[in-house]
Scaffold this motif. Sequence first.
Motif, mmCIF file in Angstrom:
data_model
loop_
_atom_site.group_PDB
_atom_site.id
_atom_site.type_symbol
_atom_site.label_atom_id
_atom_site.label_comp_id
_atom_site.label_asym_id
_atom_site.label_seq_id
_atom_site.Cartn_x
_atom_site.Cartn_y
_atom_site.Cartn_z
ATOM 1 N N ILE A 176 -17.432 -3.167 3.495
ATOM 2 C CA ILE A 176 -18.340 -4.326 3.444
ATOM 3 C C ILE A 176 -17.520 -5.606 3.566
ATOM 4 O O ILE A 176 -16.750 -5.959 2.667
ATOM 5 N N VAL A 180 -21.509 -8.430 6.523
ATOM 6 C CA VAL A 180 -22.840 -8.682 5.942
ATOM 7 C C VAL A 180 -23.283 -10.116 6.207
ATOM 8 O O VAL A 180 -22.451 -11.013 6.382
ATOM 9 N N ASP A 181 -24.620 -10.330 6.204
ATOM 10 C CA ASP A 181 -25.071 -11.713 6.353
ATOM 11 C C ASP A 181 -25.670 -12.287 5.083
ATOM 12 O O ASP A 181 -26.186 -13.408 5.079
ATOM 13 N N GLN A 200 -27.303 -8.241 0.636
ATOM 14 C CA GLN A 200 -27.002 -7.066 1.464
ATOM 15 C C GLN A 200 -25.682 -6.430 1.009
ATOM 16 O O GLN A 200 -25.578 -5.207 0.877
ATOM 17 N N ALA A 201 -24.691 -7.286 0.719
ATOM 18 C CA ALA A 201 -23.388 -6.762 0.273
ATOM 19 C C ALA A 201 -23.547 -6.005 -1.041
ATOM 20 O O ALA A 201 -23.003 -4.902 -1.225
ATOM 21 N N LEU A 228 -25.353 -2.603 -0.538
ATOM 22 C CA LEU A 228 -24.442 -1.615 0.071
ATOM 23 C C LEU A 228 -23.386 -1.146 -0.932
ATOM 24 O O LEU A 228 -23.006 0.023 -0.972
#
Length: 264
Positions: A45, A10-11, A15-16, A19
Amino acid sequence: MFTIDKYIVVDSLKQAYELNQSKRNTIIGGMLWLKMGRKNIGTAIDLTSLNLNKIEESEESFKIGCMSTLRDIEVHNGLNSYFNGLFSKSVEHIVGVQMRNMATVGGSVYSKFGFSDILTSLLSLNCYVELYKGGTITLKEYVEMPLNNDILVSIIIMKDKRNASYSSHRISSTDLPVLTCAVSNIEKQWNIVLGARPMKAKLTQFTLNEKPNEENIKSMISNIIDSTSFGTNYRGSEKYRQILADVLIRRNIEEILHGGKYAS
Ligand SMILES: Cc1cc2nc3c(=O)[nH]c(=O)nc-3n(C[C@H](O)[C@H](O)[C@H](O)COP(=O)(O)OP(=O)(O)OC[C@H]3O[C@@H](n4cnc5c(N)ncnc54)[C@H](O)[C@@H]3O)c2cc1C
Protein backbone atom coordinates in the motif's frame (compact mmCIF):
# COMPACT_ATOMS: atom_id res chain seq x y z
CA MET A 1 14.25 -10.42 0.11
CA PHE A 2 10.48 -9.88 0.16
CA THR A 3 7.83 -10.49 -2.48
CA ILE A 4 4.83 -8.38 -3.47
CA ASP A 5 1.79 -9.79 -5.33
CA LYS A 6 0.02 -6.49 -5.96
CA TYR A 7 0.97 -2.82 -5.65
CA ILE A 8 -1.60 -0.05 -5.10
CA VAL A 9 -1.02 3.70 -4.93
CA VAL A 10 -4.03 4.64 -2.78
CA ASP A 11 -6.07 7.78 -3.31
CA SER A 12 -7.33 8.14 0.27
CA LEU A 13 -6.34 7.23 3.81
CA LYS A 14 -9.66 5.38 4.11
CA GLN A 15 -8.68 3.10 1.22
CA ALA A 16 -5.22 2.59 2.74
CA TYR A 17 -6.71 1.74 6.15
CA GLU A 18 -9.21 -0.73 4.70
CA LEU A 19 -6.52 -2.51 2.67
CA ASN A 20 -4.21 -2.56 5.68
CA GLN A 21 -6.72 -4.59 7.75
CA SER A 22 -5.66 -7.76 5.94
CA LYS A 23 -2.60 -9.33 7.59
CA ARG A 24 -1.08 -10.05 4.16
CA ASN A 25 -1.12 -6.39 3.13
CA THR A 26 1.47 -3.82 4.17
CA ILE A 27 1.88 -0.06 4.12
CA ILE A 28 5.17 0.86 2.51
CA GLY A 29 7.28 3.82 3.60
CA GLY A 30 10.82 3.98 2.23
CA MET A 31 10.81 0.12 2.14
CA LEU A 32 14.31 0.07 3.60
CA TRP A 33 13.47 -1.99 6.63
CA LEU A 34 10.87 -4.08 4.82
CA LYS A 35 13.44 -5.16 2.25
CA MET A 36 15.65 -6.57 5.01
CA GLY A 37 12.91 -9.14 5.76
CA ARG A 38 11.36 -12.05 3.93
CA LYS A 39 7.71 -11.11 4.03
CA ASN A 40 5.32 -12.34 1.33
CA ILE A 41 3.27 -9.19 0.91
CA GLY A 42 -0.19 -9.53 -0.64
CA THR A 43 -0.82 -5.88 -1.47
CA ALA A 44 1.83 -3.20 -0.97
CA ILE A 45 0.00 0.00 0.00
CA ASP A 46 1.75 3.12 -1.28
CA LEU A 47 0.80 6.47 0.35
CA THR A 48 2.86 8.70 -1.95
CA SER A 49 -0.14 10.34 -3.66
CA LEU A 50 -1.63 11.61 -0.37
CA ASN A 51 0.57 14.68 0.05
CA LEU A 52 1.91 13.42 3.37
CA ASN A 53 5.53 14.37 2.70
CA LYS A 54 5.32 17.89 4.12
CA ILE A 55 6.66 19.50 7.28
CA GLU A 56 4.29 22.30 8.27
CA GLU A 57 5.16 24.92 10.85
CA SER A 58 2.55 26.98 12.69
CA GLU A 59 2.64 29.29 15.72
CA GLU A 60 2.04 26.35 18.06
CA SER A 61 3.58 23.30 16.44
CA PHE A 62 5.38 21.41 13.71
CA LYS A 63 3.38 18.81 11.83
CA ILE A 64 5.48 16.21 10.01
CA GLY A 65 3.65 14.06 7.45
CA CYS A 66 4.47 10.37 7.68
CA MET A 67 6.03 10.26 4.21
CA SER A 68 8.59 12.96 5.06
CA THR A 69 12.04 11.46 4.97
CA LEU A 70 14.67 11.48 7.69
CA ARG A 71 16.66 13.77 5.38
CA ASP A 72 13.72 16.22 5.22
CA ILE A 73 13.81 16.60 8.99
CA GLU A 74 17.62 16.64 9.09
CA VAL A 75 17.78 19.74 6.88
CA HIS A 76 14.56 21.50 7.95
CA ASN A 77 15.54 24.99 9.10
CA GLY A 78 12.50 25.63 11.29
CA LEU A 79 12.74 22.34 13.19
CA ASN A 80 16.48 22.56 13.67
CA SER A 81 16.61 26.18 14.71
CA TYR A 82 13.71 25.74 17.15
CA PHE A 83 15.22 22.62 18.77
CA ASN A 84 18.89 23.65 18.57
CA GLY A 85 19.92 21.12 15.91
CA LEU A 86 18.33 18.20 17.79
CA PHE A 87 17.00 16.59 14.61
CA SER A 88 20.09 16.86 12.48
CA LYS A 89 22.14 15.45 15.37
CA SER A 90 19.74 12.57 15.91
CA VAL A 91 19.76 11.31 12.32
CA GLU A 92 23.24 12.23 11.05
CA HIS A 93 24.72 8.80 11.84
CA ILE A 94 21.96 6.78 10.19
CA VAL A 95 23.90 5.11 7.36
CA GLY A 96 24.22 7.94 4.81
CA VAL A 97 22.40 10.72 2.98
CA GLN A 98 21.07 8.41 0.24
CA MET A 99 19.48 6.18 2.86
CA ARG A 100 18.07 9.12 4.84
CA ASN A 101 16.60 10.45 1.61
CA MET A 102 14.44 7.32 1.44
CA ALA A 103 13.69 6.28 5.04
CA THR A 104 10.36 7.82 6.09
CA VAL A 105 9.50 9.26 9.48
CA GLY A 106 6.25 7.23 9.44
CA GLY A 107 8.06 3.92 8.87
CA SER A 108 10.64 4.82 11.51
CA VAL A 109 8.24 5.85 14.28
CA TYR A 110 5.50 3.28 13.50
CA SER A 111 7.96 0.42 13.96
CA LYS A 112 9.23 1.58 17.42
CA PHE A 113 12.62 0.01 16.73
CA GLY A 114 14.68 -0.60 19.86
CA PHE A 115 17.66 1.07 18.17
CA SER A 116 15.77 4.10 16.86
CA ASP A 117 17.58 7.44 17.05
CA ILE A 118 14.55 9.42 15.91
CA LEU A 119 12.19 7.80 18.44
CA THR A 120 14.65 8.77 21.19
CA SER A 121 14.77 12.43 20.18
CA LEU A 122 11.02 12.77 19.56
CA LEU A 123 10.18 11.21 22.93
CA SER A 124 12.06 13.99 24.73
CA LEU A 125 9.69 16.57 23.19
CA ASN A 126 6.03 17.43 23.68
CA CYS A 127 5.13 15.12 20.83
CA TYR A 128 1.97 13.44 19.50
CA VAL A 129 1.22 10.91 16.78
CA GLU A 130 -1.86 11.21 14.59
CA LEU A 131 -3.29 7.76 13.82
CA TYR A 132 -5.97 7.33 11.16
CA LYS A 133 -8.29 5.29 13.40
CA GLY A 134 -6.77 5.80 16.84
CA GLY A 135 -6.82 9.62 16.76
CA THR A 136 -4.11 11.87 18.16
CA ILE A 137 -2.31 10.48 21.19
CA THR A 138 0.96 11.26 22.93
CA LEU A 139 4.05 9.58 21.53
CA LYS A 140 4.65 8.21 25.04
CA GLU A 141 1.28 6.38 24.94
CA TYR A 142 1.96 5.20 21.40
CA VAL A 143 5.33 3.71 22.37
CA GLU A 144 3.67 1.65 25.09
CA MET A 145 0.85 0.35 22.84
CA PRO A 146 1.16 -2.96 20.95
CA LEU A 147 1.60 -2.61 17.16
CA ASN A 148 -1.68 -2.78 15.22
CA ASN A 149 -2.95 -2.21 11.67
CA ASP A 150 -3.58 1.50 12.02
CA ILE A 151 -1.85 4.13 9.88
CA LEU A 152 0.50 6.68 11.33
CA VAL A 153 -0.52 9.83 9.48
CA SER A 154 1.66 12.49 11.06
CA ILE A 155 3.81 13.50 13.99
CA ILE A 156 2.99 16.70 15.85
CA ILE A 157 5.59 18.47 17.98
CA MET A 158 4.41 21.31 20.20
CA LYS A 159 6.49 24.47 20.35
CA ASP A 160 6.74 24.87 24.11
CA LYS A 161 10.13 26.60 24.21
CA ARG A 162 11.97 23.68 25.78
CA ASN A 163 15.71 23.21 25.33
CA ALA A 164 16.85 19.88 23.97
CA SER A 165 20.04 17.99 23.27
CA TYR A 166 20.93 14.64 21.66
CA SER A 167 23.86 12.27 21.64
CA SER A 168 24.49 8.64 20.79
CA HIS A 169 27.36 6.20 21.01
CA ARG A 170 28.27 3.86 18.15
CA ILE A 171 31.15 1.48 17.63
CA SER A 172 31.68 3.04 14.22
CA SER A 173 29.95 6.14 12.92
CA THR A 174 27.27 4.63 10.66
CA ASP A 175 26.60 1.49 12.70
CA LEU A 176 23.43 0.99 14.76
CA PRO A 177 23.81 2.77 18.11
CA VAL A 178 25.04 1.12 21.34
CA LEU A 179 23.06 3.73 23.29
CA THR A 180 21.00 6.79 22.37
CA CYS A 181 20.14 9.66 24.68
CA ALA A 182 17.99 12.78 24.40
CA VAL A 183 17.46 15.30 27.19
CA SER A 184 15.04 18.21 27.24
CA ASN A 185 14.34 20.82 29.85
CA ILE A 186 11.42 23.16 30.36
CA GLU A 187 11.32 25.26 33.53
CA LYS A 188 11.95 22.80 36.38
CA GLN A 189 11.08 19.70 34.39
CA TRP A 190 13.77 17.46 32.90
CA ASN A 191 12.93 14.72 30.38
CA ILE A 192 15.56 12.08 29.88
CA VAL A 193 15.20 9.45 27.15
CA LEU A 194 17.47 6.44 26.79
CA GLY A 195 17.19 4.19 23.75
CA ALA A 196 19.05 1.28 22.15
CA ARG A 197 19.43 -0.18 25.68
CA PRO A 198 19.06 -2.42 23.46
CA MET A 199 15.32 -2.05 24.12
CA LYS A 200 13.05 0.70 22.83
CA ALA A 201 13.41 4.24 24.07
CA LYS A 202 12.27 5.01 27.62
CA LEU A 203 11.35 8.43 28.98
CA THR A 204 12.03 9.38 32.62
CA GLN A 205 10.83 12.72 33.98
CA PHE A 206 12.32 14.64 36.90
CA THR A 207 11.69 17.95 38.63
CA LEU A 208 14.80 19.85 39.74
CA ASN A 209 15.46 23.34 41.13
CA GLU A 210 15.47 26.20 38.62
CA LYS A 211 19.28 26.21 38.77
CA PRO A 212 20.31 22.62 39.53
CA ASN A 213 23.72 22.15 41.15
CA GLU A 214 26.16 19.27 40.62
CA GLU A 215 24.65 17.33 43.56
CA ASN A 216 21.09 17.57 42.11
CA ILE A 217 22.27 16.43 38.68
CA LYS A 218 24.36 13.57 40.05
CA SER A 219 21.49 12.25 42.08
CA MET A 220 19.04 12.56 39.15
CA ILE A 221 21.38 10.64 36.84
CA SER A 222 21.99 7.85 39.32
CA ASN A 223 18.23 7.56 39.95
CA ILE A 224 17.59 7.25 36.21
CA ILE A 225 20.28 4.64 35.73
CA ASP A 226 19.02 2.62 38.72
CA SER A 227 15.43 2.67 37.47
CA THR A 228 16.22 1.84 33.83
CA SER A 229 16.88 -1.64 32.56
CA PHE A 230 19.86 -2.15 30.27
CA GLY A 231 20.60 -5.32 28.36
CA THR A 232 23.59 -6.99 26.79
CA ASN A 233 24.06 -7.78 23.11
CA TYR A 234 27.06 -8.06 20.79
CA ARG A 235 27.37 -4.25 20.67
CA GLY A 236 27.82 -3.82 24.40
CA SER A 237 27.18 -5.20 27.87
CA GLU A 238 24.63 -4.02 30.44
CA LYS A 239 27.45 -2.52 32.53
CA TYR A 240 28.97 -0.73 29.54
CA ARG A 241 25.57 0.78 28.67
CA GLN A 242 25.13 2.01 32.27
CA ILE A 243 28.50 3.78 32.07
CA LEU A 244 27.60 5.24 28.67
CA ALA A 245 24.22 6.40 29.99
CA ASP A 246 25.97 8.41 32.71
CA VAL A 247 28.25 10.07 30.15
CA LEU A 248 25.59 10.79 27.51
CA ILE A 249 23.03 12.20 29.97
CA ARG A 250 25.73 14.48 31.45
CA ARG A 251 26.85 15.69 28.03
CA ASN A 252 23.28 16.59 27.09
CA ILE A 253 22.59 18.36 30.38
CA GLU A 254 25.86 20.25 30.05
CA GLU A 255 24.90 21.36 26.56
CA ILE A 256 21.48 22.55 27.73
CA LEU A 257 22.79 24.38 30.80
CA HIS A 258 25.99 25.88 29.43
CA GLY A 259 25.95 25.36 25.67
CA GLY A 260 29.11 23.31 26.15
CA LYS A 261 29.86 20.24 24.09
CA TYR A 262 30.97 17.92 26.87
CA ALA A 263 30.56 17.76 30.62
CA SER A 264 33.71 17.39 32.70
C1 LIG B 1 20.79 -1.03 7.14
C2 LIG B 1 19.92 -0.15 8.01
C3 LIG B 1 20.53 0.56 9.06
C4 LIG B 1 19.75 1.39 9.87
N1 LIG B 1 20.35 2.09 10.89
C5 LIG B 1 19.59 2.88 11.70
C6 LIG B 1 20.17 3.64 12.76
O1 LIG B 1 21.38 3.60 13.02
N2 LIG B 1 19.35 4.40 13.52
C7 LIG B 1 18.00 4.47 13.29
O2 LIG B 1 17.29 5.16 14.03
N3 LIG B 1 17.42 3.77 12.28
C8 LIG B 1 18.18 2.98 11.50
N4 LIG B 1 17.58 2.27 10.49
C9 LIG B 1 16.10 2.34 10.34
C10 LIG B 1 15.70 3.42 9.35
O3 LIG B 1 16.12 4.68 9.86
C11 LIG B 1 14.17 3.47 9.18
O4 LIG B 1 13.60 3.62 10.44
C12 LIG B 1 13.63 2.22 8.59
O5 LIG B 1 14.25 1.98 7.37
C13 LIG B 1 12.09 2.29 8.42
O6 LIG B 1 11.73 3.34 7.58
P1 LIG B 1 11.13 3.03 6.13
O7 LIG B 1 10.54 4.31 5.63
O8 LIG B 1 12.16 2.36 5.30
O9 LIG B 1 9.95 2.03 6.49
P2 LIG B 1 9.47 0.69 5.74
O10 LIG B 1 10.59 -0.31 5.69
O11 LIG B 1 8.81 1.03 4.45
O12 LIG B 1 8.36 0.22 6.77
C14 LIG B 1 8.69 -0.24 8.05
C15 LIG B 1 7.40 -0.68 8.76
O13 LIG B 1 6.57 0.44 9.00
C16 LIG B 1 5.28 0.25 8.40
N5 LIG B 1 4.87 1.58 7.97
C17 LIG B 1 5.53 2.43 7.16
N6 LIG B 1 4.90 3.61 7.10
C18 LIG B 1 3.80 3.49 7.87
C19 LIG B 1 2.74 4.39 8.22
N7 LIG B 1 2.69 5.65 7.77
N8 LIG B 1 1.77 3.94 9.03
C20 LIG B 1 1.81 2.67 9.52
N9 LIG B 1 2.79 1.79 9.23
C21 LIG B 1 3.76 2.20 8.43
C22 LIG B 1 5.50 -0.75 7.30
O14 LIG B 1 4.32 -1.45 6.98
C23 LIG B 1 6.55 -1.65 7.92
O15 LIG B 1 5.96 -2.57 8.80
C24 LIG B 1 18.33 1.46 9.66
C25 LIG B 1 17.74 0.74 8.60
C26 LIG B 1 18.52 -0.05 7.78
C27 LIG B 1 17.85 -0.80 6.66
